[in-house]
Design a protein around this motif. Structure first.
Motif, mmCIF file in Angstrom:
data_model
loop_
_atom_site.group_PDB
_atom_site.id
_atom_site.type_symbol
_atom_site.label_atom_id
_atom_site.label_comp_id
_atom_site.label_asym_id
_atom_site.label_seq_id
_atom_site.Cartn_x
_atom_site.Cartn_y
_atom_site.Cartn_z
ATOM 1 N N PRO A 1 -25.522 21.737 -6.317
ATOM 2 C CA PRO A 1 -25.763 20.798 -5.219
ATOM 3 C C PRO A 1 -26.746 19.709 -5.644
ATOM 4 C CG PRO A 1 -25.986 23.071 -4.478
ATOM 5 C CD PRO A 1 -25.902 23.111 -5.968
ATOM 6 N N PRO A 2 -26.622 18.507 -5.114
ATOM 7 C CA PRO A 2 -27.535 17.422 -5.507
ATOM 8 C C PRO A 2 -28.969 17.697 -5.056
ATOM 9 C CG PRO A 2 -26.174 16.772 -3.637
ATOM 10 C CD PRO A 2 -25.627 18.076 -4.112
ATOM 11 N N GLY A 3 -29.908 17.051 -5.741
ATOM 12 C CA GLY A 3 -31.312 17.163 -5.368
ATOM 13 C C GLY A 3 -32.054 18.221 -6.152
ATOM 14 N N ALA A 4 -33.376 18.250 -5.960
ATOM 15 C CA ALA A 4 -34.215 19.252 -6.617
ATOM 16 C C ALA A 4 -34.096 20.578 -5.881
ATOM 17 C CB ALA A 4 -35.663 18.782 -6.636
ATOM 18 N N TRP A 5 -34.240 21.672 -6.619
ATOM 19 C CA TRP A 5 -34.085 23.003 -6.040
ATOM 20 C C TRP A 5 -35.412 23.749 -6.042
ATOM 21 C CZ3 TRP A 5 -29.668 23.669 -10.012
ATOM 22 C CH2 TRP A 5 -28.581 22.862 -9.642
ATOM 23 N N THR A 6 -35.485 24.770 -5.208
ATOM 24 C CA THR A 6 -36.681 25.592 -5.092
ATOM 25 C C THR A 6 -36.310 27.055 -5.306
ATOM 26 O OG1 THR A 6 -36.421 25.985 -2.716
ATOM 27 C CG2 THR A 6 -37.571 23.964 -3.374
ATOM 28 N N TYR A 7 -37.346 27.902 -5.390
ATOM 29 C CA TYR A 7 -37.088 29.332 -5.485
ATOM 30 C C TYR A 7 -36.417 29.861 -4.221
ATOM 31 C CZ TYR A 7 -39.390 30.182 -9.944
ATOM 32 O OH TYR A 7 -39.706 30.218 -11.279
ATOM 33 N N ALA A 8 -36.635 29.192 -3.096
ATOM 34 C CA ALA A 8 -35.943 29.595 -1.872
ATOM 35 C C ALA A 8 -34.437 29.428 -2.032
ATOM 36 C CB ALA A 8 -36.455 28.778 -0.686
ATOM 37 N N ASP A 9 -34.017 28.361 -2.715
ATOM 38 C CA ASP A 9 -32.589 28.153 -2.968
ATOM 39 C C ASP A 9 -32.033 29.252 -3.873
ATOM 40 O OD1 ASP A 9 -32.351 25.678 -1.508
ATOM 41 O OD2 ASP A 9 -33.384 24.698 -3.175
ATOM 42 N N LEU A 10 -32.778 29.597 -4.916
ATOM 43 C CA LEU A 10 -32.324 30.651 -5.823
ATOM 44 C C LEU A 10 -32.273 31.998 -5.119
ATOM 45 C CD1 LEU A 10 -34.325 29.741 -9.059
ATOM 46 C CD2 LEU A 10 -32.048 28.972 -8.370
ATOM 47 N N ALA A 11 -33.275 32.265 -4.286
ATOM 48 C CA ALA A 11 -33.281 33.518 -3.524
ATOM 49 C C ALA A 11 -32.088 33.576 -2.576
ATOM 50 C CB ALA A 11 -34.585 33.650 -2.749
ATOM 51 N N ARG A 12 -31.708 32.433 -2.042
ATOM 52 C CA ARG A 12 -30.540 32.380 -1.161
ATOM 53 C C ARG A 12 -29.270 32.707 -1.934
ATOM 54 N NH1 ARG A 12 -31.536 27.605 0.713
ATOM 55 N NH2 ARG A 12 -32.953 28.392 2.310
ATOM 56 N N ASP A 13 -29.165 32.190 -3.170
ATOM 57 C CA ASP A 13 -28.018 32.533 -4.024
ATOM 58 C C ASP A 13 -27.975 34.032 -4.289
ATOM 59 O OD1 ASP A 13 -27.499 29.825 -4.167
ATOM 60 O OD2 ASP A 13 -28.196 29.582 -6.224
ATOM 61 N N LEU A 14 -29.105 34.587 -4.683
ATOM 62 C CA LEU A 14 -29.189 36.016 -4.992
ATOM 63 C C LEU A 14 -28.866 36.859 -3.768
ATOM 64 C CD1 LEU A 14 -29.975 38.487 -6.664
ATOM 65 C CD2 LEU A 14 -32.385 37.911 -6.286
ATOM 66 N N ARG A 15 -29.413 36.496 -2.633
ATOM 67 C CA ARG A 15 -29.176 37.264 -1.405
ATOM 68 C C ARG A 15 -27.697 37.229 -1.018
ATOM 69 N NH1 ARG A 15 -32.336 39.308 2.997
ATOM 70 N NH2 ARG A 15 -30.848 40.499 4.225
ATOM 71 N N ALA A 16 -27.072 36.076 -1.169
ATOM 72 C CA ALA A 16 -25.663 35.953 -0.793
ATOM 73 C C ALA A 16 -24.781 36.850 -1.662
ATOM 74 C CB ALA A 16 -25.220 34.489 -0.903
ATOM 75 N N VAL A 17 -24.999 36.826 -2.973
ATOM 76 C CA VAL A 17 -24.192 37.656 -3.866
ATOM 77 C C VAL A 17 -24.429 39.135 -3.571
ATOM 78 C CG1 VAL A 17 -23.848 38.328 -6.278
ATOM 79 C CG2 VAL A 17 -24.089 35.921 -5.684
ATOM 80 N N ALA A 18 -25.689 39.499 -3.337
ATOM 81 C CA ALA A 18 -26.008 40.896 -3.034
ATOM 82 C C ALA A 18 -25.376 41.343 -1.726
ATOM 83 C CB ALA A 18 -27.526 41.077 -2.977
ATOM 84 N N ASP A 19 -25.436 40.506 -0.710
ATOM 85 C CA ASP A 19 -24.867 40.863 0.592
ATOM 86 C C ASP A 19 -23.345 40.961 0.533
ATOM 87 O OD1 ASP A 19 -27.411 40.902 1.614
ATOM 88 O OD2 ASP A 19 -27.235 39.042 2.758
ATOM 89 N N LEU A 20 -22.711 39.992 -0.134
ATOM 90 C CA LEU A 20 -21.254 40.007 -0.220
ATOM 91 C C LEU A 20 -20.760 41.231 -0.989
ATOM 92 C CD1 LEU A 20 -20.604 36.219 -0.974
ATOM 93 C CD2 LEU A 20 -19.987 37.439 1.129
ATOM 94 N N GLY A 21 -21.529 41.651 -1.996
ATOM 95 C CA GLY A 21 -21.111 42.782 -2.819
ATOM 96 C C GLY A 21 -21.656 44.117 -2.361
#
Length: 295
Positions: free
Chosen positions: A97-117
């Motif tokens: 996604p465009p723009g600068a990212w934060t650890y909150a964004d990475l945590a959201r990625d991790l949480r989504a994969v963990a929840d889906l799986g």
């Protein structure tokens, strides 16, 4: 001193430079990459993942900056149940996604994969450990068991040496120059491994992935950030945790592993006595991780 040279010899070498015998020229060809899938997440960022194994429990594996599925798979080789390896945003075939990212964004990625799986256990390496810490700060009871490998930062940003190394890697990948990328990646190898068949194989694999997929510019500001505003947020984490550090690693100071283990109520700390443990203590490391997660 024989230095690193790129590209490697055409016959698969390697050759050493200067007087002295040549190194062995044998070695197995790299295995093809396994077939991955790109999954949609509730927050709108599609992420690349690979699922191996079967049954319960389910463990999610989060990689370090500039790494990915290929470099985290060895950590799960002895872990029972289903294993989910994924690429954070800006890595591999995952969205950027465009723009600068934060650890909150990475945590959201991790949480989504963990929840889906349906993952109940989590492993995080370096940047992945930071994302896992951020997730735990807001959801301390999300996982039953945790492994945090070579954490690089906690509630303070990474040091200037780490920022310089990471910015150099991003610039080299952006240039598309294989030699520049090889020089940036070669510092990951202990001196004893450089110009050996194993070292060349590692470099080839890393270059194939980085030059094929690139690294997104949004990763550039992450070394200037801290995963947590205050490590006290981890006091509510109930899961047993294994924190692994090593001495002499400028990118992942052992002091950060010690501070993280002290902040987690049920943490076990193990610190190796030298860097390059993926090369020097690989079997012990994998056994330690699998014994803990399977316990």
């Amino acid at each position: 001193m024989r230095g690193f040279r790129w590209p490697p010899p055409p016959d698969g070498g390697p050759r050493t430079w200067g007087p002295g015998p040549g190194a062995p020229r044998t070695g197995r060809p790299a295995l093809p990459d396994p077939e991955t899938e790109v999954v949609a997440t509730p927050h709108g960022v599609r992420l690349e993942q690979l699922v191996t194994g079967s049954g319960d429990p389910v463990t999610v594996f989060a990689h370090g900056l500039g790494n990915g599925i290929a470099t985290t798979r060895p950590f799960g080789s002895g872990v029972t149940g289903r294993r989910i390896f994924f690429q954070f945003r800006g890595h591999g075939r995952s969205d950027a996604p465009p723009g600068a990212w934060t650890y909150a964004d990475l945590a959201r990625d991790l949480r989504a994969v963990a929840d889906l799986g349906g993952a109940t256990r989590a492993f995080g390496a370096s940047l992945g450990a930071g994302a896992l810490c951020h997730l735990l700060g807001g959801s301390p009871e999300r996982f039953d068991r945790l492994v945090l490998f070579l954490p690089a930062a906690l509630d303070q940003p990474r040091g200037p040496d780490a920022r310089e190394r990471i910015s150099g890697l991003l610039a080299a990948v952006a240039s598309g120059d294989a030699s520049a990328v090889a020089e940036a990646v070669a510092v990951e190898l202990p001196p004893t491994v450089r110009n050996t068949p194993a070292g060349w194989a590692y470099l080839r694999q890393r270059l194939d992935h980085l030059l094929r997929d690139g690294l997104a510019p949004g990763l550039a500001t992450l070394p200037e950030q801290a995963p947590l505003p205050d490590r006290a947020a981890l006091a509510a984490v109930t899961a047993p945790a294994l924190v692994i550090g090593c001495l002499g690693d400028d990118l992942h100071p052992a002091s950060v592993a010690e501070e993280l283990a002290a902040a987690l109520p049920r943490a076990t700390l193990h610190v190796y006595d030298r860097p390059g443990i993926l090369w020097s203590d690989r079997a012990d490391l994998r056994r330690r991780i699998s014994d803990f997660l399977n316990g």
